[in-house]
Motif scaffolding. Structure first.
Motif, PDB file in Angstrom:
ATOM      1  N   TRP A   1     110.796 -40.991  58.616  1.00  0.00           N
ATOM      2  CA  TRP A   1     110.035 -39.654  59.221  1.00  0.00           C
ATOM      3  C   TRP A   1     108.926 -40.159  59.938  1.00  0.00           C
ATOM      4  CZ3 TRP A   1     109.817 -35.917  54.581  1.00  0.00           C
ATOM      5  CH2 TRP A   1     111.085 -35.386  53.881  1.00  0.00           C
ATOM      6  N   GLY A   2     108.522 -41.240  59.969  1.00  0.00           N
ATOM      7  CA  GLY A   2     107.459 -41.926  60.821  1.00  0.00           C
ATOM      8  C   GLY A   2     106.129 -41.463  60.166  1.00  0.00           C
ATOM      9  N   LYS A   3     105.326 -41.622  61.381  1.00  0.00           N
ATOM     10  CA  LYS A   3     103.774 -41.443  60.704  1.00  0.00           C
ATOM     11  C   LYS A   3     103.402 -40.115  60.899  1.00  0.00           C
ATOM     12  CE  LYS A   3     100.862 -44.345  62.852  1.00  0.00           C
ATOM     13  NZ  LYS A   3      99.823 -45.182  63.477  1.00  0.00           N
ATOM     14  N   ARG A   4     102.561 -39.496  59.994  1.00  0.00           N
ATOM     15  CA  ARG A   4     102.461 -37.996  59.862  1.00  0.00           C
ATOM     16  C   ARG A   4     100.932 -37.766  59.334  1.00  0.00           C
ATOM     17  NH1 ARG A   4     107.599 -34.255  58.834  1.00  0.00           N
ATOM     18  NH2 ARG A   4     108.898 -35.429  60.008  1.00  0.00           N
ATOM     19  N   LYS A   5     100.403 -36.620  59.828  1.00  0.00           N
ATOM     20  CA  LYS A   5      99.125 -36.249  59.370  1.00  0.00           C
ATOM     21  C   LYS A   5      99.162 -35.838  57.729  1.00  0.00           C
ATOM     22  CE  LYS A   5      95.081 -33.540  60.566  1.00  0.00           C
ATOM     23  NZ  LYS A   5      94.433 -34.178  59.763  1.00  0.00           N
ATOM     24  N   LEU A   6      98.426 -36.430  56.936  1.00  0.00           N
ATOM     25  CA  LEU A   6      98.506 -35.790  55.459  1.00  0.00           C
ATOM     26  C   LEU A   6      98.058 -34.506  55.317  1.00  0.00           C
ATOM     27  CD1 LEU A   6      97.544 -39.273  53.962  1.00  0.00           C
ATOM     28  CD2 LEU A   6      99.621 -38.323  53.935  1.00  0.00           C
TER      29      LEU A   6
ATOM     30  N   ASP B   1      97.299 -51.038  57.723  1.00  0.00           N
ATOM     31  CA  ASP B   1      97.291 -52.594  58.146  1.00  0.00           C
ATOM     32  C   ASP B   1      98.549 -52.903  59.127  1.00  0.00           C
ATOM     33  OD1 ASP B   1      95.410 -53.167  56.044  1.00  0.00           O
ATOM     34  OD2 ASP B   1      96.953 -53.021  54.272  1.00  0.00           O
ATOM     35  N   GLY B   2      98.774 -51.544  59.946  1.00  0.00           N
ATOM     36  CA  GLY B   2      99.562 -51.812  61.005  1.00  0.00           C
ATOM     37  C   GLY B   2     100.991 -51.607  60.576  1.00  0.00           C
ATOM     38  N   GLU B   3     101.973 -51.641  61.842  1.00  0.00           N
ATOM     39  CA  GLU B   3     103.436 -51.218  61.550  1.00  0.00           C
ATOM     40  C   GLU B   3     104.173 -52.443  60.789  1.00  0.00           C
ATOM     41  OE1 GLU B   3     105.144 -50.095  65.117  1.00  0.00           O
ATOM     42  OE2 GLU B   3     103.589 -48.914  65.762  1.00  0.00           O
ATOM     43  N   GLU B   4     103.534 -53.675  61.071  1.00  0.00           N
ATOM     44  CA  GLU B   4     104.457 -54.759  60.240  1.00  0.00           C
ATOM     45  C   GLU B   4     104.173 -54.612  58.902  1.00  0.00           C
ATOM     46  OE1 GLU B   4     101.814 -55.243  62.631  1.00  0.00           O
ATOM     47  OE2 GLU B   4     103.226 -55.604  64.361  1.00  0.00           O
ATOM     48  N   ALA B   5     103.108 -54.369  58.326  1.00  0.00           N
ATOM     49  CA  ALA B   5     102.830 -54.144  56.803  1.00  0.00           C
ATOM     50  C   ALA B   5     103.583 -53.097  56.379  1.00  0.00           C
ATOM     51  CB  ALA B   5     101.308 -53.939  56.612  1.00  0.00           C
ATOM     52  N   VAL B   6     103.925 -52.130  57.070  1.00  0.00           N
ATOM     53  CA  VAL B   6     104.656 -50.654  56.798  1.00  0.00           C
ATOM     54  C   VAL B   6     106.042 -51.119  56.980  1.00  0.00           C
ATOM     55  CG1 VAL B   6     105.640 -48.555  57.404  1.00  0.00           C
ATOM     56  CG2 VAL B   6     103.171 -48.969  57.482  1.00  0.00           C
ATOM     57  N   ALA B   7     106.685 -51.996  57.680  1.00  0.00           N
ATOM     58  CA  ALA B   7     108.041 -52.522  57.831  1.00  0.00           C
ATOM     59  C   ALA B   7     108.390 -53.472  56.751  1.00  0.00           C
ATOM     60  CB  ALA B   7     108.266 -52.963  59.140  1.00  0.00           C
ATOM     61  N   ALA B   8     107.501 -54.139  56.335  1.00  0.00           N
ATOM     62  CA  ALA B   8     107.468 -55.250  55.264  1.00  0.00           C
ATOM     63  C   ALA B   8     107.853 -54.335  53.930  1.00  0.00           C
ATOM     64  CB  ALA B   8     106.453 -56.153  55.139  1.00  0.00           C
ATOM     65  N   LEU B   9     106.978 -53.267  53.532  1.00  0.00           N
ATOM     66  CA  LEU B   9     106.968 -52.347  52.520  1.00  0.00           C
ATOM     67  C   LEU B   9     108.480 -51.886  52.453  1.00  0.00           C
ATOM     68  CD1 LEU B   9     103.615 -50.820  52.044  1.00  0.00           C
ATOM     69  CD2 LEU B   9     104.624 -52.548  50.712  1.00  0.00           C
TER      70      LEU B   9
ATOM     71  N   TYR C   1     106.271 -49.194  42.667  1.00  0.00           N
ATOM     72  CA  TYR C   1     105.577 -48.180  43.608  1.00  0.00           C
ATOM     73  C   TYR C   1     104.157 -48.158  43.098  1.00  0.00           C
ATOM     74  CZ  TYR C   1     109.352 -45.729  46.331  1.00  0.00           C
ATOM     75  OH  TYR C   1     110.348 -45.398  47.123  1.00  0.00           O
ATOM     76  N   LYS C   2     103.921 -47.787  41.775  1.00  0.00           N
ATOM     77  CA  LYS C   2     102.307 -47.818  41.314  1.00  0.00           C
ATOM     78  C   LYS C   2     101.741 -49.225  41.454  1.00  0.00           C
ATOM     79  CE  LYS C   2     103.313 -43.811  38.490  1.00  0.00           C
ATOM     80  NZ  LYS C   2     103.506 -43.378  37.308  1.00  0.00           N
ATOM     81  N   ILE C   3     102.300 -50.244  41.593  1.00  0.00           N
ATOM     82  CA  ILE C   3     101.500 -51.393  41.542  1.00  0.00           C
ATOM     83  C   ILE C   3     101.404 -52.112  42.873  1.00  0.00           C
ATOM     84  CG2 ILE C   3     101.898 -51.940  39.075  1.00  0.00           C
ATOM     85  CD1 ILE C   3     103.742 -54.032  39.828  1.00  0.00           C
ATOM     86  N   THR C   4     102.044 -51.486  43.612  1.00  0.00           N
ATOM     87  CA  THR C   4     102.137 -51.959  45.268  1.00  0.00           C
ATOM     88  C   THR C   4     101.050 -51.490  45.913  1.00  0.00           C
ATOM     89  OG1 THR C   4     104.587 -52.381  44.978  1.00  0.00           O
ATOM     90  CG2 THR C   4     103.688 -52.457  47.226  1.00  0.00           C
ATOM     91  N   ASP C   5     100.328 -52.455  46.685  1.00  0.00           N
ATOM     92  CA  ASP C   5      99.197 -51.995  47.462  1.00  0.00           C
ATOM     93  C   ASP C   5     100.026 -51.595  48.738  1.00  0.00           C
ATOM     94  OD1 ASP C   5      97.277 -52.777  45.736  1.00  0.00           O
ATOM     95  OD2 ASP C   5      97.058 -54.682  46.631  1.00  0.00           O
ATOM     96  N   GLY C   6      99.193 -50.471  49.321  1.00  0.00           N
ATOM     97  CA  GLY C   6     100.100 -49.965  50.598  1.00  0.00           C
ATOM     98  C   GLY C   6     100.722 -48.657  50.456  1.00  0.00           C
ATOM     99  N   VAL C   7     101.036 -48.372  49.270  1.00  0.00           N
ATOM    100  CA  VAL C   7     101.641 -47.120  48.795  1.00  0.00           C
ATOM    101  C   VAL C   7     100.810 -46.071  48.461  1.00  0.00           C
ATOM    102  CG1 VAL C   7     103.584 -46.136  47.435  1.00  0.00           C
ATOM    103  CG2 VAL C   7     103.797 -48.421  48.120  1.00  0.00           C
ATOM    104  N   LEU C   8     100.555 -45.000  49.219  1.00  0.00           N
ATOM    105  CA  LEU C   8      99.771 -43.844  49.006  1.00  0.00           C
ATOM    106  C   LEU C   8     100.145 -42.950  48.012  1.00  0.00           C
ATOM    107  CD1 LEU C   8      98.331 -43.194  52.400  1.00  0.00           C
ATOM    108  CD2 LEU C   8      97.089 -44.350  50.701  1.00  0.00           C
TER     109      LEU C   8
ATOM    110  N   THR D   1      93.891 -40.337  56.390  1.00  0.00           N
ATOM    111  CA  THR D   1      94.237 -39.023  56.962  1.00  0.00           C
ATOM    112  C   THR D   1      95.699 -39.064  57.538  1.00  0.00           C
ATOM    113  OG1 THR D   1      93.369 -39.289  58.906  1.00  0.00           O
ATOM    114  CG2 THR D   1      92.176 -37.949  57.306  1.00  0.00           C
ATOM    115  N   GLU D   2      96.315 -40.059  57.712  1.00  0.00           N
ATOM    116  CA  GLU D   2      97.711 -40.273  58.214  1.00  0.00           C
ATOM    117  C   GLU D   2      98.400 -41.106  57.159  1.00  0.00           C
ATOM    118  OE1 GLU D   2      97.935 -40.036  63.048  1.00  0.00           O
ATOM    119  OE2 GLU D   2      97.614 -42.242  62.056  1.00  0.00           O
ATOM    120  N   GLY D   3      99.685 -41.063  56.980  1.00  0.00           N
ATOM    121  CA  GLY D   3     100.602 -41.647  56.116  1.00  0.00           C
ATOM    122  C   GLY D   3     102.022 -41.965  56.887  1.00  0.00           C
ATOM    123  N   TYR D   4     102.793 -43.062  56.482  1.00  0.00           N
ATOM    124  CA  TYR D   4     104.113 -43.230  56.988  1.00  0.00           C
ATOM    125  C   TYR D   4     105.068 -42.744  56.159  1.00  0.00           C
ATOM    126  CZ  TYR D   4     107.530 -45.603  59.836  1.00  0.00           C
ATOM    127  OH  TYR D   4     108.593 -45.897  60.918  1.00  0.00           O
TER     128      TYR D   4
END
Length: 98
Positions: free
Chosen positions: A46-51, A18-26, A82-89, A59-62
């Motif tokens: 730690w930034g974006k890394r390959k899973l 969903d982009g960097e803005e969504a990650v920053a909001a989370l 954490y468990k009920i929030t969309d966007g948390v892998l 295949t990537e996560g922040y």
């Protein structure tokens, strides 16, 4: 009686589709939640890394790490959010040794 506080570390892996803005909001959402219920001692982006393996076809996560101090009851609530929030892998909360 004084309230007992303990030291914890949490690592969260956020979905990057969903982009960097969504990650920053989370990140801000969880920092605010932790600040309301304890104190943030240290944080590391730690930034974006390959899973190591795909999670939900991603295949990537922040990665974001926060060390905090709170009452012993709070980590269970943080894990629930954490468990009920969309966007948390994935997420992990551990108590630091004193």
């Amino acid at each position: 009686m004084a309230e007992i506080k303990r030291s914890y570390e949490t690592v969260a892996i956020f979905n990057t589709k969903d982009g960097e803005e969504a990650v920053a909001a989370l990140i801000e959402k969880f920092k605010a939640l932790i600040s309301e219920n304890g104190t943030i001692d240290n944080e590391a982006d730690w930034g974006k890394r390959k899973l190591a393996y795909p999670i939900e076809d991603e295949t990537e996560g922040y990665y974001y790490v926060i060390n905090f101090t709170s009452v012993p009851e709070f980590p269970a609530e943080l894990d629930r959010v954490y468990k009920i929030t969309d966007g948390v892998l994935r997420s992990l909360i551990v108590e630091n040794e004193q």
